[in-house]
Design a protein around this motif. Structure first.
Motif, PDB file in Angstrom:
ATOM      1  N   HIS A  78       0.809  -1.220   0.000  1.00 28.85           N
ATOM      2  CA  HIS A  78       0.000   0.000   0.000  1.00 28.85           C
ATOM      3  C   HIS A  78       0.844   1.274   0.000  1.00 28.85           C
ATOM      4  O   HIS A  78       0.436   2.301   0.554  1.00 28.85           O
ATOM      5  N   MET A  79       2.043   1.202  -0.595  1.00 26.32           N
ATOM      6  CA  MET A  79       2.947   2.349  -0.647  1.00 26.32           C
ATOM      7  C   MET A  79       3.475   2.469  -2.074  1.00 26.32           C
ATOM      8  O   MET A  79       3.281   1.591  -2.902  1.00 26.32           O
ATOM      9  N   ASN A  80       4.205   3.548  -2.327  1.00 25.52           N
ATOM     10  CA  ASN A  80       4.892   3.708  -3.602  1.00 25.52           C
ATOM     11  C   ASN A  80       5.950   2.610  -3.683  1.00 25.52           C
ATOM     12  O   ASN A  80       6.899   2.593  -2.899  1.00 25.52           O
ATOM     13  N   LYS A  81       5.792   1.703  -4.609  1.00 23.26           N
ATOM     14  CA  LYS A  81       6.643   0.520  -4.687  1.00 23.26           C
ATOM     15  C   LYS A  81       8.072   0.834  -5.123  1.00 23.26           C
ATOM     16  O   LYS A  81       8.967   0.032  -4.924  1.00 23.26           O
ATOM     17  N   LYS A  82       8.285   1.996  -5.668  1.00 27.42           N
ATOM     18  CA  LYS A  82       9.638   2.398  -6.075  1.00 27.42           C
ATOM     19  C   LYS A  82      10.453   2.858  -4.864  1.00 27.42           C
ATOM     20  O   LYS A  82      11.647   2.605  -4.778  1.00 27.42           O
ATOM     21  N   HIS A  83       9.803   3.516  -3.916  1.00 23.96           N
ATOM     22  CA  HIS A  83      10.506   4.148  -2.800  1.00 23.96           C
ATOM     23  C   HIS A  83      10.304   3.472  -1.441  1.00 23.96           C
ATOM     24  O   HIS A  83      10.924   3.884  -0.459  1.00 23.96           O
ATOM     25  N   TRP A  84       9.450   2.452  -1.375  1.00 24.93           N
ATOM     26  CA  TRP A  84       9.158   1.821  -0.094  1.00 24.93           C
ATOM     27  C   TRP A  84       9.270   0.305  -0.200  1.00 24.93           C
ATOM     28  O   TRP A  84       8.871  -0.286  -1.205  1.00 24.93           O
ATOM     29  N   ASN A  85       9.812  -0.310   0.843  1.00 29.79           N
ATOM     30  CA  ASN A  85       9.879  -1.763   0.969  1.00 29.79           C
ATOM     31  C   ASN A  85       9.020  -2.202   2.138  1.00 29.79           C
ATOM     32  O   ASN A  85       8.865  -1.458   3.110  1.00 29.79           O
ATOM     33  N   THR A  86       8.506  -3.417   2.052  1.00 28.89           N
ATOM     34  CA  THR A  86       7.856  -4.064   3.181  1.00 28.89           C
ATOM     35  C   THR A  86       8.763  -5.200   3.622  1.00 28.89           C
ATOM     36  O   THR A  86       9.141  -6.045   2.812  1.00 28.89           O
ATOM     37  N   VAL A  87       9.111  -5.189   4.906  1.00 28.93           N
ATOM     38  CA  VAL A  87       9.996  -6.198   5.481  1.00 28.93           C
ATOM     39  C   VAL A  87       9.174  -7.105   6.387  1.00 28.93           C
ATOM     40  O   VAL A  87       8.366  -6.630   7.184  1.00 28.93           O
ATOM     41  N   THR A  88       9.389  -8.416   6.255  1.00 30.44           N
ATOM     42  CA  THR A  88       8.751  -9.399   7.124  1.00 30.44           C
ATOM     43  C   THR A  88       9.837 -10.092   7.952  1.00 30.44           C
ATOM     44  O   THR A  88      11.029  -9.970   7.644  1.00 30.44           O
ATOM     45  N   PRO A  89       9.470 -10.817   9.005  1.00 26.52           N
ATOM     46  CA  PRO A  89      10.463 -11.432   9.892  1.00 26.52           C
ATOM     47  C   PRO A  89      11.442 -12.347   9.154  1.00 26.52           C
ATOM     48  O   PRO A  89      11.107 -12.975   8.159  1.00 26.52           O
ATOM     49  N   GLY A  90      12.668 -12.383   9.723  1.00 30.83           N
ATOM     50  CA  GLY A  90      13.679 -13.284   9.188  1.00 30.83           C
ATOM     51  C   GLY A  90      15.042 -12.642   9.011  1.00 30.83           C
ATOM     52  O   GLY A  90      16.028 -13.341   8.798  1.00 30.83           O
ATOM     53  N   LEU A  91      15.119 -11.317   9.102  1.00 33.14           N
ATOM     54  CA  LEU A  91      16.412 -10.630   8.991  1.00 33.14           C
ATOM     55  C   LEU A  91      16.974 -10.417  10.386  1.00 33.14           C
ATOM     56  O   LEU A  91      16.230 -10.273  11.351  1.00 33.14           O
ATOM     57  N   ASP A  92      18.310 -10.366  10.496  1.00 33.02           N
ATOM     58  CA  ASP A  92      18.900 -10.170  11.819  1.00 33.02           C
ATOM     59  C   ASP A  92      18.728  -8.726  12.292  1.00 33.02           C
ATOM     60  O   ASP A  92      18.427  -7.828  11.511  1.00 33.02           O
ATOM     61  N   ALA A  93      18.903  -8.524  13.592  1.00 29.70           N
ATOM     62  CA  ALA A  93      18.664  -7.218  14.219  1.00 29.70           C
ATOM     63  C   ALA A  93      19.557  -6.130  13.636  1.00 29.70           C
ATOM     64  O   ALA A  93      19.119  -4.989  13.471  1.00 29.70           O
ATOM     65  N   GLU A  94      20.800  -6.461  13.314  1.00 33.13           N
ATOM     66  CA  GLU A  94      21.715  -5.458  12.759  1.00 33.13           C
ATOM     67  C   GLU A  94      21.230  -4.953  11.399  1.00 33.13           C
ATOM     68  O   GLU A  94      21.251  -3.756  11.122  1.00 33.13           O
ATOM     69  N   MET A  95      20.776  -5.865  10.555  1.00 30.78           N
ATOM     70  CA  MET A  95      20.265  -5.450   9.246  1.00 30.78           C
ATOM     71  C   MET A  95      18.997  -4.620   9.406  1.00 30.78           C
ATOM     72  O   MET A  95      18.807  -3.622   8.707  1.00 30.78           O
ATOM     73  N   MET A  96      18.136  -5.010  10.337  1.00 32.74           N
ATOM     74  CA  MET A  96      16.914  -4.228  10.575  1.00 32.74           C
ATOM     75  C   MET A  96      17.261  -2.823  11.046  1.00 32.74           C
ATOM     76  O   MET A  96      16.660  -1.846  10.604  1.00 32.74           O
ATOM     77  N   ARG A  97      18.243  -2.715  11.927  1.00 30.97           N
ATOM     78  CA  ARG A  97      18.669  -1.396  12.398  1.00 30.97           C
ATOM     79  C   ARG A  97      19.159  -0.556  11.216  1.00 30.97           C
ATOM     80  O   ARG A  97      18.804   0.610  11.076  1.00 30.97           O
ATOM     81  N   ASP A  98      19.941  -1.168  10.331  1.00 34.94           N
ATOM     82  CA  ASP A  98      20.447  -0.452   9.153  1.00 34.94           C
ATOM     83  C   ASP A  98      19.307   0.006   8.245  1.00 34.94           C
ATOM     84  O   ASP A  98      19.317   1.135   7.744  1.00 34.94           O
ATOM     85  N   LEU A  99      18.330  -0.866   8.013  1.00 33.46           N
ATOM     86  CA  LEU A  99      17.204  -0.511   7.143  1.00 33.46           C
ATOM     87  C   LEU A  99      16.381   0.630   7.752  1.00 33.46           C
ATOM     88  O   LEU A  99      15.958   1.545   7.039  1.00 33.46           O
ATOM     89  N   ILE A 100      16.168   0.572   9.058  1.00 36.92           N
ATOM     90  CA  ILE A 100      15.407   1.627   9.737  1.00 36.92           C
ATOM     91  C   ILE A 100      16.184   2.935   9.717  1.00 36.92           C
ATOM     92  O   ILE A 100      15.619   4.000   9.431  1.00 36.92           O
ATOM     93  N   GLU A 101      17.488   2.886   9.977  1.00 33.12           N
ATOM     94  CA  GLU A 101      18.315   4.094   9.936  1.00 33.12           C
ATOM     95  C   GLU A 101      18.331   4.709   8.537  1.00 33.12           C
ATOM     96  O   GLU A 101      18.267   5.927   8.390  1.00 33.12           O
ATOM     97  N   ASP A 102      18.404   3.864   7.509  1.00 39.26           N
ATOM     98  CA  ASP A 102      18.388   4.376   6.134  1.00 39.26           C
ATOM     99  C   ASP A 102      17.070   5.082   5.829  1.00 39.26           C
ATOM    100  O   ASP A 102      17.050   6.152   5.221  1.00 39.26           O
TER     101      ASP A 102
END
Length: 128
Positions: A78-102
């Motif tokens: 439900h977002m602009n698919k070019k500029h937004w990603n949807t993340v589901t469980p399975g990535l480690d905490a460090e990668m999630m922190r990086d994605l959120i910071e970005d």
């Protein structure tokens, strides 16, 4: 488990706050400097059919790379698919922190200079 971790990571960003404009099953994470009326969304944490997901803003070229390399990262629901990603469980905490910071950095970079300064934001390059 992911819900609380992702919520905490979002709220750890300077000037971040949580809002529920779409109801209790969708937490919106916004950032504002001095003026909340100028806040912008950098995350949308949802619980849909028992599955937690987090929408995050992303540079379009990086978004494509992340989607190709990680089955947990898909075009924004439900977002602009070019500029937004949807993340589901399975990535480690460090990668999630990086994605959120970005996501946070992309949004803060678009705020007026005075709002960025109020947050103490150092910029994309200086943070490393």
């Amino acid at each position: 488990m992911e819900y609380e971790l992702w919520r905490t990571l979002c709220l750890d960003m300077p000037g971040a706050y949580e809002d529920f404009p779409f109801g209790e099953e969708a937490a919106v994470y916004k950032v504002a400097g001095r003026d909340r009326s100028k806040s912008k969304m950098f995350g949308l944490l949802m619980l849909r059919s028992g599955v937690v997901s987090l929408n995050l803003k992303c540079d379009p070229a990086l978004a494509e790379q992340l989607r190709a390399a990680n089955p947990q990262i898909n075009p924004g629901y439900h977002m602009n698919k070019k500029h937004w990603n949807t993340v589901t469980p399975g990535l480690d905490a460090e990668m999630m922190r990086d994605l959120i910071e970005d996501s946070y950095d992309l949004v803060v970079a678009s705020l007026p200079r005075t709002e960025r300064e109020a947050l103490g934001w150092k910029g994309l390059v200086e943070r490393g």
